[in-house]
Design a protein around this motif. Structure first.
Motif, PDB file in Angstrom:
ATOM      1  N   LEU A 170       0.830  -1.196   0.000  1.00  0.00           N
ATOM      2  CA  LEU A 170       0.000   0.000   0.000  1.00  0.00           C
ATOM      3  C   LEU A 170       0.869   1.252   0.000  1.00  0.00           C
ATOM      4  O   LEU A 170       1.858   1.337   0.725  1.00  0.00           O
ATOM      5  CB  LEU A 170      -0.925   0.005   1.210  1.00  0.00           C
ATOM      6  CG  LEU A 170      -1.885  -1.192   1.296  1.00  0.00           C
ATOM      7  CD1 LEU A 170      -2.714  -1.111   2.569  1.00  0.00           C
ATOM      8  CD2 LEU A 170      -2.770  -1.260   0.070  1.00  0.00           C
ATOM      9  N   ASP A 171       0.488   2.217  -0.816  1.00  0.00           N
ATOM     10  CA  ASP A 171       1.264   3.450  -0.937  1.00  0.00           C
ATOM     11  C   ASP A 171       1.117   4.368   0.275  1.00  0.00           C
ATOM     12  O   ASP A 171       2.094   4.894   0.783  1.00  0.00           O
ATOM     13  CB  ASP A 171       0.831   4.229  -2.185  1.00  0.00           C
ATOM     14  CG  ASP A 171       1.489   3.705  -3.447  1.00  0.00           C
ATOM     15  OD1 ASP A 171       2.370   2.827  -3.352  1.00  0.00           O
ATOM     16  OD2 ASP A 171       1.126   4.178  -4.528  1.00  0.00           O
ATOM     17  N   ALA A 172      -0.106   4.592   0.719  1.00  0.00           N
ATOM     18  CA  ALA A 172      -0.370   5.612   1.737  1.00  0.00           C
ATOM     19  C   ALA A 172      -0.096   5.138   3.165  1.00  0.00           C
ATOM     20  O   ALA A 172       0.038   5.959   4.062  1.00  0.00           O
ATOM     21  CB  ALA A 172      -1.819   6.082   1.632  1.00  0.00           C
ATOM     22  N   THR A 173      -0.016   3.850   3.361  1.00  0.00           N
ATOM     23  CA  THR A 173       0.184   3.334   4.712  1.00  0.00           C
ATOM     24  C   THR A 173       1.298   2.298   4.707  1.00  0.00           C
ATOM     25  O   THR A 173       1.714   1.819   3.662  1.00  0.00           O
ATOM     26  CB  THR A 173      -1.104   2.653   5.241  1.00  0.00           C
ATOM     27  OG1 THR A 173      -1.398   1.531   4.410  1.00  0.00           O
ATOM     28  CG2 THR A 173      -2.273   3.610   5.255  1.00  0.00           C
ATOM     29  N   ALA A 174       1.735   1.962   5.887  1.00  0.00           N
ATOM     30  CA  ALA A 174       2.756   0.924   6.011  1.00  0.00           C
ATOM     31  C   ALA A 174       2.049  -0.419   6.121  1.00  0.00           C
ATOM     32  O   ALA A 174       1.917  -0.970   7.200  1.00  0.00           O
ATOM     33  CB  ALA A 174       3.632   1.189   7.225  1.00  0.00           C
ATOM     34  N   GLY A 175       1.555  -0.910   5.014  1.00  0.00           N
ATOM     35  CA  GLY A 175       0.838  -2.168   5.067  1.00  0.00           C
ATOM     36  C   GLY A 175       0.775  -2.875   3.735  1.00  0.00           C
ATOM     37  O   GLY A 175       1.211  -2.355   2.707  1.00  0.00           O
TER      38      GLY A 175
END
Length: 162
Positions: free
Chosen positions: A14-19
């Motif tokens: 995922l780009d926006a989060t660390a996941g």
């Protein structure tokens, strides 16, 4: 959900989060895709088929006479080496712009050249297809043997194998 890269078994970074999130969906009707491209065109991937097993995957260089290895995923990055046509490389994951990250931080390789010609071929996808075909042939043989008349014994199995 926005992602820019994935592992070969379908885990999307995922780009926006660390996941991470899986691209695979498992429902009552079997396996499918939980995530699809939101854009007008599909992302450029080195491997479009998902790997049956997690981890780094093998690719064959099909760009002849050679394909370049870069320090980062972009043609403006420094070239750190080349791989000859026919040589195998191991990649950890792929970006949606067609680049693969080589194992052990050995660099990045584009899966296609600027004209769209394929430079890398997913060996694991070929091997998975061969395994599925072999399993289907064995299953067909077993099905024919099971359908043989009672008492046919090994003769029924021999006929089924032939």
């Amino acid at each position: 959900v926005v992602g820019s890269s994935e592992t070969f078994d379908g885990w999307v970074k995922l780009d926006a989060t660390a996941g991470w999130v899986s691209r695979r969906a498992q429902g009552s009707r079997g396996e499918g895709e939980a995530l699809v491209s939101a854009g007008d065109s599909a992302p450029l991937r080195a491997a479009t088929e998902l790997a049956d097993r997690p981890g780094p995957q093998r690719f064959r260089v099909v760009g002849c006479p050679q394909a370049e290895v870069f320090v980062a995923p972009g043609r403006s990055a420094s070239v750190v080496g080349t791989r000859a046509c026919g040589e195998e490389v191991v990649a950890e994951w792929q970006a949606y712009n067609g680049w693969v990250r080589l194992a052990e931080r050995a660099g990045w390789m584009p899966s296609h050249d600027l004209e769209g010609t394929q430079l890398l071929q997913a060996i694991f996808a070929e091997e998975q297809r061969q395994r599925r075909e072999a399993l289907a042939a064995v299953q067909a043989c077993l099905d024919r043997a099971a359908a043989a008349p009672a008492g046919a014994g090994m003769q029924g199995l021999r006929v089924a194998i032939a």
